[in-house]
Design a protein around this motif. Structure first.
Motif, mmCIF file in Angstrom:
data_model
loop_
_atom_site.group_PDB
_atom_site.id
_atom_site.type_symbol
_atom_site.label_atom_id
_atom_site.label_comp_id
_atom_site.label_asym_id
_atom_site.label_seq_id
_atom_site.Cartn_x
_atom_site.Cartn_y
_atom_site.Cartn_z
ATOM 1 N N THR A 1 -16.886 95.675 87.389
ATOM 2 C CA THR A 1 -16.919 97.059 87.880
ATOM 3 C C THR A 1 -15.640 97.378 88.631
ATOM 4 O O THR A 1 -15.180 96.595 89.456
ATOM 5 N N SER A 2 -15.076 98.550 88.343
ATOM 6 C CA SER A 2 -13.853 98.994 89.006
ATOM 7 C C SER A 2 -14.160 100.225 89.842
ATOM 8 O O SER A 2 -14.602 101.248 89.309
ATOM 9 N N MET A 3 -13.953 100.125 91.147
ATOM 10 C CA MET A 3 -14.163 101.254 92.053
ATOM 11 C C MET A 3 -13.058 101.277 93.097
ATOM 12 O O MET A 3 -12.898 100.329 93.861
ATOM 13 N N GLY A 4 -12.295 102.357 93.131
ATOM 14 C CA GLY A 4 -11.255 102.516 94.134
ATOM 15 C C GLY A 4 -11.805 103.233 95.356
ATOM 16 O O GLY A 4 -12.725 104.040 95.253
ATOM 17 N N ILE A 5 -11.228 102.962 96.506
ATOM 18 C CA ILE A 5 -11.733 103.596 97.735
ATOM 19 C C ILE A 5 -11.005 104.906 98.029
ATOM 20 O O ILE A 5 -11.350 105.581 98.990
ATOM 21 N N SER A 6 -10.014 105.265 97.214
ATOM 22 C CA SER A 6 -9.270 106.522 97.292
ATOM 23 C C SER A 6 -8.295 106.516 98.471
ATOM 24 O O SER A 6 -8.508 105.820 99.474
ATOM 25 N N PRO A 7 -7.228 107.311 98.388
ATOM 26 C CA PRO A 7 -6.307 107.409 99.531
ATOM 27 C C PRO A 7 -6.983 107.894 100.807
ATOM 28 O O PRO A 7 -6.635 107.450 101.906
ATOM 29 N N LEU A 8 -7.967 108.801 100.669
ATOM 30 C CA LEU A 8 -8.657 109.300 101.866
ATOM 31 C C LEU A 8 -9.478 108.195 102.527
ATOM 32 O O LEU A 8 -9.463 108.041 103.756
ATOM 33 N N GLY A 9 -10.191 107.416 101.723
ATOM 34 C CA GLY A 9 -10.944 106.291 102.271
ATOM 35 C C GLY A 9 -10.040 105.240 102.872
ATOM 36 O O GLY A 9 -10.342 104.657 103.926
ATOM 37 N N GLU A 10 -8.922 105.011 102.227
ATOM 38 C CA GLU A 10 -7.974 104.022 102.735
ATOM 39 C C GLU A 10 -7.321 104.499 104.027
ATOM 40 O O GLU A 10 -7.016 103.688 104.916
ATOM 41 N N ALA A 11 -7.104 105.817 104.133
ATOM 42 C CA ALA A 11 -6.529 106.371 105.364
ATOM 43 C C ALA A 11 -7.441 106.093 106.548
ATOM 44 O O ALA A 11 -6.983 105.663 107.621
ATOM 45 N N TYR A 12 -8.754 106.322 106.370
ATOM 46 C CA TYR A 12 -9.693 106.050 107.465
ATOM 47 C C TYR A 12 -9.783 104.545 107.736
ATOM 48 O O TYR A 12 -9.813 104.110 108.897
ATOM 49 N N ILE B 1 5.113 109.365 84.862
ATOM 50 C CA ILE B 1 5.265 108.861 86.227
ATOM 51 C C ILE B 1 4.026 109.153 87.070
ATOM 52 O O ILE B 1 3.629 108.347 87.911
ATOM 53 N N PHE B 2 3.364 110.280 86.817
ATOM 54 C CA PHE B 2 2.354 110.772 87.752
ATOM 55 C C PHE B 2 0.913 110.760 87.239
ATOM 56 O O PHE B 2 0.001 111.037 88.025
ATOM 57 N N TYR B 3 0.679 110.474 85.958
ATOM 58 C CA TYR B 3 -0.657 110.744 85.424
ATOM 59 C C TYR B 3 -1.752 109.922 86.103
ATOM 60 O O TYR B 3 -2.882 110.389 86.251
ATOM 61 N N GLN B 4 -1.453 108.704 86.546
ATOM 62 C CA GLN B 4 -2.454 107.921 87.276
ATOM 63 C C GLN B 4 -2.500 108.324 88.749
ATOM 64 O O GLN B 4 -3.554 108.299 89.373
ATOM 65 N N ALA B 5 -1.345 108.688 89.288
ATOM 66 C CA ALA B 5 -1.269 109.018 90.709
ATOM 67 C C ALA B 5 -1.982 110.317 91.043
ATOM 68 O O ALA B 5 -2.274 110.587 92.213
ATOM 69 N N MET B 6 -2.259 111.153 90.050
ATOM 70 C CA MET B 6 -2.928 112.426 90.283
ATOM 71 C C MET B 6 -4.390 112.253 90.673
ATOM 72 O O MET B 6 -4.973 113.130 91.312
ATOM 73 N N LYS B 7 -4.993 111.139 90.280
ATOM 74 C CA LYS B 7 -6.437 110.972 90.427
ATOM 75 C C LYS B 7 -6.825 110.670 91.871
ATOM 76 O O LYS B 7 -6.192 109.839 92.531
ATOM 77 N N ALA B 8 -7.876 111.326 92.341
ATOM 78 C CA ALA B 8 -8.256 111.213 93.752
ATOM 79 C C ALA B 8 -8.986 109.919 94.067
ATOM 80 O O ALA B 8 -9.122 109.574 95.240
ATOM 81 N N GLU B 9 -9.475 109.206 93.051
ATOM 82 C CA GLU B 9 -10.249 108.004 93.348
ATOM 83 C C GLU B 9 -9.404 106.735 93.368
ATOM 84 O O GLU B 9 -9.911 105.658 93.700
ATOM 85 N N GLU C 1 -6.643 103.864 94.455
ATOM 86 C CA GLU C 1 -6.135 103.322 95.711
ATOM 87 C C GLU C 1 -4.646 103.624 95.852
ATOM 88 O O GLU C 1 -3.955 103.922 94.870
ATOM 89 N N ILE C 2 -4.134 103.504 97.058
ATOM 90 C CA ILE C 2 -2.715 103.752 97.297
ATOM 91 C C ILE C 2 -1.858 102.740 96.541
ATOM 92 O O ILE C 2 -0.769 103.068 96.053
ATOM 93 N N SER C 3 -2.343 101.521 96.402
ATOM 94 C CA SER C 3 -1.581 100.518 95.651
ATOM 95 C C SER C 3 -1.400 100.936 94.198
ATOM 96 O O SER C 3 -0.332 100.726 93.605
ATOM 97 N N VAL C 4 -2.442 101.521 93.607
ATOM 98 C CA VAL C 4 -2.350 101.993 92.226
ATOM 99 C C VAL C 4 -1.386 103.166 92.131
ATOM 100 O O VAL C 4 -0.578 103.263 91.196
ATOM 101 N N VAL C 5 -1.462 104.077 93.094
ATOM 102 C CA VAL C 5 -0.564 105.233 93.109
ATOM 103 C C VAL C 5 0.890 104.772 93.198
ATOM 104 O O VAL C 5 1.751 105.209 92.415
ATOM 105 N N MET C 6 1.179 103.865 94.131
ATOM 106 C CA MET C 6 2.551 103.399 94.319
ATOM 107 C C MET C 6 3.044 102.622 93.106
ATOM 108 O O MET C 6 4.206 102.758 92.691
ATOM 109 N N ASN C 7 2.172 101.821 92.531
ATOM 110 C CA ASN C 7 2.553 101.045 91.350
ATOM 111 C C ASN C 7 2.877 101.965 90.189
ATOM 112 O O ASN C 7 3.845 101.751 89.449
#
Length: 500
Positions: A365-376, A419-427, A429-435
């Motif tokens: 199972t793959s579940m990201g905590i999202s940038p908002l969850g990671e911020a908190y 460059i951005f198609y994965q980074a657009m998604k709200a779910e 993680e920041i590591s995925v966005v940066m990668n």
């Protein structure tokens, strides 16, 4: 990229008019910020605040839908839907689905989520930019577009085959190369080839086939939405048409969400379900889409807030704040290759999910905590809100940089989604966005440069001669009534010599 744009920078100075310095109206973003402050003090009903924020962002999106790819607006819509609208629907109804419910009181969740999301969206749209696609692409010759589309599709097919035999860090690199088929689809779309739409469909066929065969529609929806935005920006549309298109898109997305579970179950049972028939059966009056259990599942799929609320319950009571640890790992991990960092975090989000929510999920199972969850999880409520402002600014500036590059290299506009198609998604993680941002940039800029050495795209002679925008648009551009519907519909440059 060289692509024979061998003139001084002043030649391109007039192209600045293709870049809109802001991605939203100042008044709209002031309103969003004010709503964020209202959410933080909890004196206005949360449902009223979140739906007003959503309406403002949707308005800004439609304003730029026929101007160019509204990437920042799309990112904002996804964030508001998953971090605010989904949780609001969950709190205001009894439609919950198993453990996927909110773990903290509504007031606690929204006093963090509303300001963090609204400030993130506002700063992203104010710092970021939008591009006027028609103005930018009018200046390029298109004779090599079709050949470029063919080359990119061949590379993508080769990368797809190689990815099945590769391991480690090479898999993500090959995955990015496999996405070049959609960049190729954009070259086909804007080419002068009489069968361009057929080749666009061919570029997307593998994704459509795999989505129907697996019941996983996320990437299909994302790429089709991006391609549609490029096509839609070929001409100006009246507001009524835009609203009709957006309504049908919303119905289509809702239909896919409500049928996914049964569709996958039928595939698992060896059946051959018709997705179109199922969508019609579900959403027509009296269909399964309107049953409580189906609506509950649809809200759950929309709601990323249940994960964020689980983090707010678990941290810091059972797990201390990470104090920037995961953000530092994300930045370093996006730069360092895996062979130099053997214990580098893997994609999928399982480690962070288990650590910060206290909930267990399976290895598959793959579940990201999202940038908002990671911020908190890193900084708490106040620090998390501040981090989202910084994160939104970074994202917007990164996008602005790619648009600035596209001013001198107009066809790089087709490579930006890579460059951005994965980074657009709200779910994610920041590591995925940066990668995605770093590795996607390497592939996009590198591929664009290398391809330009073989199949250069040149600016038109009128541009190389330093013609001003007014001259280009007045002396060389016939009126729309004399161009004909095919040139407008397929995005041929209005001053293009069709005999080329």
């Amino acid at each position: 990229m060289s692509q024979n744009y061998s003139t001084s920078s002043s030649t391109f100075s007039w192209l600045q008019h293709a870049l809109e310095k802001r991605s939203a109206s100042g008044a709209g973003m002031v309103a969003v910020v004010a709503l964020g402050f209202l959410g933080s003090v909890q004196i206005v009903p949360n449902s009223a605040i979140v739906w007003t924020i959503f309406a403002i962002i949707l308005y800004e999106f439609q304003k730029r839908l026929d101007q160019g790819v509204p990437l920042l607006q799309l990112s904002s819509i996804i964030a508001v839907l998953q971090w605010l609208i989904g949780p609001s629907l969950n709190y205001s109804s009894s439609m919950t689905f198993g453990r996927y419910s909110m773990y903290v009181p509504e007031s606690l969740y929204f006093q963090f989520a509303i300001p963090a999301t609204s400030f993130f969206v506002a700063v992203m749209l104010l710092v970021g930019s939008s591009v006027k696609q028609r103005n930018l692409l009018r200046v390029v010759e298109r004779r090599n577009f079709f050949a470029i589309g063919v080359v990119l599709n061949v590379v993508a097919i080769g990368a797809t085959v190689a990815a099945t035999r590769a391991g480690g860090g090479m898999q993500f690199f090959l995955h990015l190369l496999s996405q070049l088929r959609y960049v190729g689809a954009l070259y086909f779309l804007f080419s002068l080839h009489p069968l361009r739409l057929l080749f666009v469909a061919g570029s997307c066929f593998a994704l459509l086939s795999s989505s129907l065969g697996s019941g996983m529609f996320h990437d299909l929806i994302l790429w089709l939405a991006i391609l549609f935005c490029y096509w839609f920006a070929l001409r100006k549309w009246v507001l009524g048409i835009k609203l009709v298109i957006m309504t049908f898109a919303a119905i289509g997305l809702f239909s896919i969400q409500v049928i996914k579970q049964e569709y996958r179950q039928q595939l698992k049972n060896g059946l051959d379900p018709s997705i179109v028939r199922m969508m019609i059966d579900y959403v027509t009056p009296g269909g399964k889409a309107w049953e409580t259990s189906t609506l509950s599942l649809a809200i759950t799929r929309l709601n990323q807030g249940w994960i964020i609320s689980a983090i707010m319950k678990h941290v810091p009571e059972n797990e201390p704040f990470a104090a920037g640890e995961t953000v530092k790992e994300a930045v370093l991990g996006s730069i360092a290759p895996r062979f130099l960092w053997t214990d580098k975090k893997t994609a999928g989000g399982r480690v962070s999910f288990r650590r910060f929510t206290g909930l267990q999920i399976g290895e598959a199972t793959s579940m990201g905590i999202s940038p908002l969850g990671e911020a908190y999880a890193n900084f708490g409520i106040r620090g998390g809100i501040g981090f989202m402002v910084v994160f939104g600014s970074f994202f917007a500036l990164f996008y602005y940089g790619t648009l600035r590059y596209a001013l001198k290299h107009p066809t790089f506009l087709f490579w930006i989604p890579l460059i951005f198609y994965q980074a657009m998604k709200a779910e994610t993680e920041i590591s995925v966005v940066m990668n995605q941002l770093t590795k996607g940039s390497v592939v996009a800029f590198g591929g664009y440069y290398l391809l330009g050495q073989v199949l250069p795209v040149r600016l038109k002679k009128s541009v190389l001669a330093g013609a001003a925008p007014a001259q280009l648009l007045s002396s060389q551009t016939p009126s729309l009534s004399r161009v004909g519907p095919s040139a407008v519909s397929y995005g041929l440059p209005l001053n293009e010599n069709l005999s080329r």
